[in-house]
Scaffold this active site. Structure first.
Site, PDB file in Angstrom:
ATOM      1  N   CYS A  45       0.838  -1.210   0.000  1.00  0.00           N
ATOM      2  CA  CYS A  45       0.000   0.000   0.000  1.00  0.00           C
ATOM      3  C   CYS A  45       0.870   1.256   0.000  1.00  0.00           C
ATOM      4  CB  CYS A  45      -0.892   0.031   1.239  1.00  0.00           C
ATOM      5  SG  CYS A  45      -1.993  -1.374   1.390  1.00  0.00           S
TER       6      CYS A  45
HETATM    7  C1  BEZ Z   1       0.631  -4.692   1.899  1.00  0.00           C
HETATM    8  O1  BEZ Z   1       0.114  -3.635   1.588  1.00  0.00           O
HETATM    9  O2  BEZ Z   1       1.824  -4.867   1.776  1.00  0.00           O
HETATM   10  C2  BEZ Z   1      -0.192  -5.834   2.409  1.00  0.00           C
HETATM   11  C3  BEZ Z   1      -1.350  -5.586   3.124  1.00  0.00           C
HETATM   12  C4  BEZ Z   1      -2.084  -6.656   3.607  1.00  0.00           C
HETATM   13  C5  BEZ Z   1      -1.664  -7.938   3.343  1.00  0.00           C
HETATM   14  C6  BEZ Z   1      -0.524  -8.186   2.593  1.00  0.00           C
HETATM   15  C7  BEZ Z   1       0.219  -7.113   2.115  1.00  0.00           C
END
Ligand code: BEZ
Length: 211
Positions: A45
């Protein structure tokens, strides 16, 4: 009930990093992309939000606003923005909705319980100035989105709204288009002065009409 193409995007009022957002009023007469994130302080994100802040001029060129959502609260988002700006070498320039009460994620069916009970998946909603949902894309938490693809879909929607064409596989702005099958050859003659190549009667390729 899933938000379906052609339906009016559900309206809401919710807090964001840029204050209270009344969604339809915030969209105004522009296009909008609403996209959700599973959680603050997560790596994928962080890269997505940094990239979208750098791509904002590309969205603006298409008369399109962008708004993110993550289920955490505004204070958490504001702390996270510091990390996004530091690590992605950018300045955040669009709002992130807070959704601790899951109001917006529930309205837009962004939580898929068989993937995760509480976190949102990576949903994308492309909304037109009439507030109609024109495209939706859903990715799992583990896969960062391709925002060039989202820009490409906006290009296709804006082109096909104004010309009797559809865009073929892997089309990008400037490539040949297909003439919609509903248009007869006689009517196509007037609309496509550059002509077309008929590979089949239903598969007529023409140069992009607005180029
Ligand atoms: C991420 O944004 O890296 C992420 C968020 C939730 C689960 C896996 C990855």
């Amino acid at each position: 009930m899933a938000v379906q193409l052609g339906s009016i995007a559900p309206d809401f009022t919710q807090e964001s990093t840029e204050g209270k957002i009344e969604f339809h009023k915030w969209i105004g007469d522009k296009w909008a992309v609403l996209f959700s994130h599973p959680k603050d302080f997560t790596p994928v994100c962080t890269t997505e939000l940094g990239l979208v802040s750098k791509l904002k001029p590309q969205f603006e060129k298409r008369n399109c606003k962008v708004i993110a959502l993550s289920v955490d609260d505004v204070a958490s988002h504001k702390g996270w923005i510091g990390d996004i700006e530091d690590t992605q070498k950018t300045k955040m320039n669009f709002p992130i909705l807070a959704d601790p009460d899951r109001k917006v994620s529930t309205l837009y069916d962004m939580i898929h319980p068989q993937a995760n009970d509480t976190l949102t998946v990576r949903s994308v909603f492309i909304i037109d100035p009439n507030k109609k949902v024109r495209a939706t894309i859903t990715y799992p938490a583990s896969t960062g989105r391709n925002f060039d693809e989202i820009l490409r879909v906006i290009d296709s929607l804006q082109l096909t709204d104004h010309h009797k064409v559809a865009t073929p596989a892997n089309w990008k702005d400037g490539d040949d288009c297909v003439i919609v099958p509903a248009l007869s050859d006689a009517d196509a003659k007037a609309k496509f002065p550059k002509g077309w190549k008929a590979l089949r009667p239903y598969l007529r390729m023409t140069p992009q009409p607005n180029k």
